[in-house]
Design an enzyme around this catalytic site. Sequence first.
Site, PDB file in Angstrom:
ATOM      1  N   TYR A  85      81.620   5.684   1.851  1.00 35.55           N
ATOM      2  CA  TYR A  85      80.331   6.437   1.509  1.00 35.55           C
ATOM      3  C   TYR A  85      79.311   6.177   2.469  1.00 35.55           C
ATOM      4  CZ  TYR A  85      80.965   9.769  -2.137  1.00 35.55           C
ATOM      5  OH  TYR A  85      81.536  11.268  -2.778  1.00 35.55           O
ATOM      6  N   ASP A 136      77.833  -1.805  -5.454  1.00 35.44           N
ATOM      7  CA  ASP A 136      78.105  -1.917  -4.089  1.00 35.44           C
ATOM      8  C   ASP A 136      76.936  -3.167  -3.523  1.00 35.44           C
ATOM      9  OD1 ASP A 136      79.967  -0.002  -3.614  1.00 35.44           O
ATOM     10  OD2 ASP A 136      78.577   1.532  -2.985  1.00 35.44           O
TER      11      ASP A 136
END
Length: 704
Positions: free
Chosen positions: A435, A347
């Site tokens: 998320y 990420d």
Amino acid sequence: MIVSFIQASARAEPAARTPLHAMLTTLLLAAVSILAAAASTHQPHPFDPLSPAELTAVRDAVLASPLVPAGPLTFHYVGLDEPDKPDVLSYAYGNPTSSSRSALPRRAFVVARAGGQSHELRVDVTDAAAPAVLAHAVHRGAGFPTLTLDEQFAAVALPPAHPPFVESVRRRGVDMADVLCAVFPVGWFGDLPAKERRVVKLLCFVAGATANFYARPLEGVTLVVDLDRMAIVEYKDRVVLPVPKAEGTDYRAGKAGPPYAGRAPAPGTVVQPDGRGFDIDGHFVRWATWEFHVGFDVRAGTVISLASIHDAEAGARRRVLYRGFVSEVFVPYMDPAEEWYYRTFLDAGEYGLGLWAFPLQPGADCPANAAYLDGYYAGQDGKPVENKNMICVFERYAGDVAWRHTEAGFPDRLITEVRPDVSLVVRMVVSCGNYDYVLDWEFKTSGSIKFTVSLTGLLEVKGTAYTHADQITEDAHGTLVAENTLAVYHDHYVTYHLDLDVDGTNNSFVKNTVATKRNVAGTPRRSYWTVRRDVAETEADAQVDVNTAPADLLVVNPNKRTRMGNEVGYRVIPGGATAASVLDDDDYPQRRASYCKKQVRVTPYRKAEKWAPGLYADQSTGDDGLAAWSERNRAVRNEDIVLWYTVGIHHIPYQDDFPVMPTVSGGFELRPANFFERNPLLTTRPPGLDQPPLVNCSCTGDSR
């Protein structure tokens, strides 16, 4: 106030001006000129993030440079190229009146794409009016830079104009107006560098009546986009599966309920009658005995630097942390299907944590007593972009106890001493796709720093024909959380880069292992445990799986001792979420993030060694990065060392996690270990002694 007064004076009628008034006006104008001159010569701290003016100067210098090919150029990373560590330490801790406090150069490190290549540039912006490119190189190895927001938006706009995709949507009985797509990195699966293209995959979803479009995938459909050409180059519709229904997937207030279950907690807030107990001066935060610098990086998010603590008994400020940040967030999913095998996200390196840190919501993300810090980053065109309320800072009063003791041993009295626990939290929330990561740095009056990772947000789910768990007769790679909806198993590994300077630059890594011994002293006890102390000589010695034998892990300064002769240090204490990767070593995602096999690693400090998967994370091969650096097995004893700690979670989803997941937290703590001569909290004031009361207000009506 001065400016307001002068402006009022300038508006006064000439006849109303007296000689005294004219003299005051002249003096005030002179004062303003002096202040303006001082402001113009004010230099930022060496660790301050690049300002909007500096980002603009970087852009101007890069676009004007003959070293970069003419034509379209996109900025993928613009960050502070920090000065050399000895120079920063001299600036930060040297004599304030000496020449060591002179301004250090302000430089930026840039990764840009032009002509189908990744260009690395170092740009001097010490004088923002005359920036200069100091160095230029073309990246020749594997991997690509962070994706920009603009190119992701451009990519997801392509499918509605692609006829095969339009037909796939029609076959599923879905309205194209309800379809949204998202960009997914392709990972690396042994492809030769010569075959590498800068491509991503697009996966699409159906929103319709819900905001939770991730819960309604168009399973089986995959598009491949060449980002340099910005064109769809591959398309596959492999299987048609039911699109999960929208009912029961929305998480927004008013969409998910009422009826609300149970009695609602009474609303409450923290009231500090005398205001906040901390000061923010530029990017420096001062609270209790702590002082530290809060910075921002578009890839790492929050960066904490120069954390030091004032030791009242020693009468000195003592160093703890030189620089720390989240280096990477690795999230591999555990489904080998065609549409899932490559979902192994990095990420920070692929998306940028700071790029996905959206404005915090006062009173919800952070309490009422919080202060907020803004940030700036360079957009794809190099122009500065403001990110409001990106970081919050607040004092936490949770009702916990810092220390206490009740003594009932005296026959004539009961002695009770209690000190409430108060801490200071620096928080950022990263919403990277489905998320949300709540990332807390918590500074405590005991000298500890707690690192907490809290996961929440939306599960990444797979469309399926299953409508009941009894229908599943083989490994489904996930949990059926709703009809036609499988939440796929996955991991979260959040890796911190912590350059600890415990009471000085040179430190060592110590492992105090608990070892069982048989009793040979002749007393009735048959066994006991003691401590075996091992000091890591090399990087291999300092790789630790914290789930094996019980041990205390410490970073110590072998050159500093307490009066009792103990080496001063800090303990590394796991606080839950200690999962390590269980993937096979030859699996491609594991090769890219092989550092996740051990929660703790130690390396010698090198300025360029920041990013656990390497500088170029997108389609990286594992040949650069933390694991590769560690294989050099360099000396780490009594050296300037960096601690890498990985918070790990094996996530088996459950129905309770759907449609939005309650927060799950884990982390670790850095805790003083013989750092002080005694408990530093002994000198804290008892409640009510020379300090204003803290009010925890539960307000059921108008509190005005």
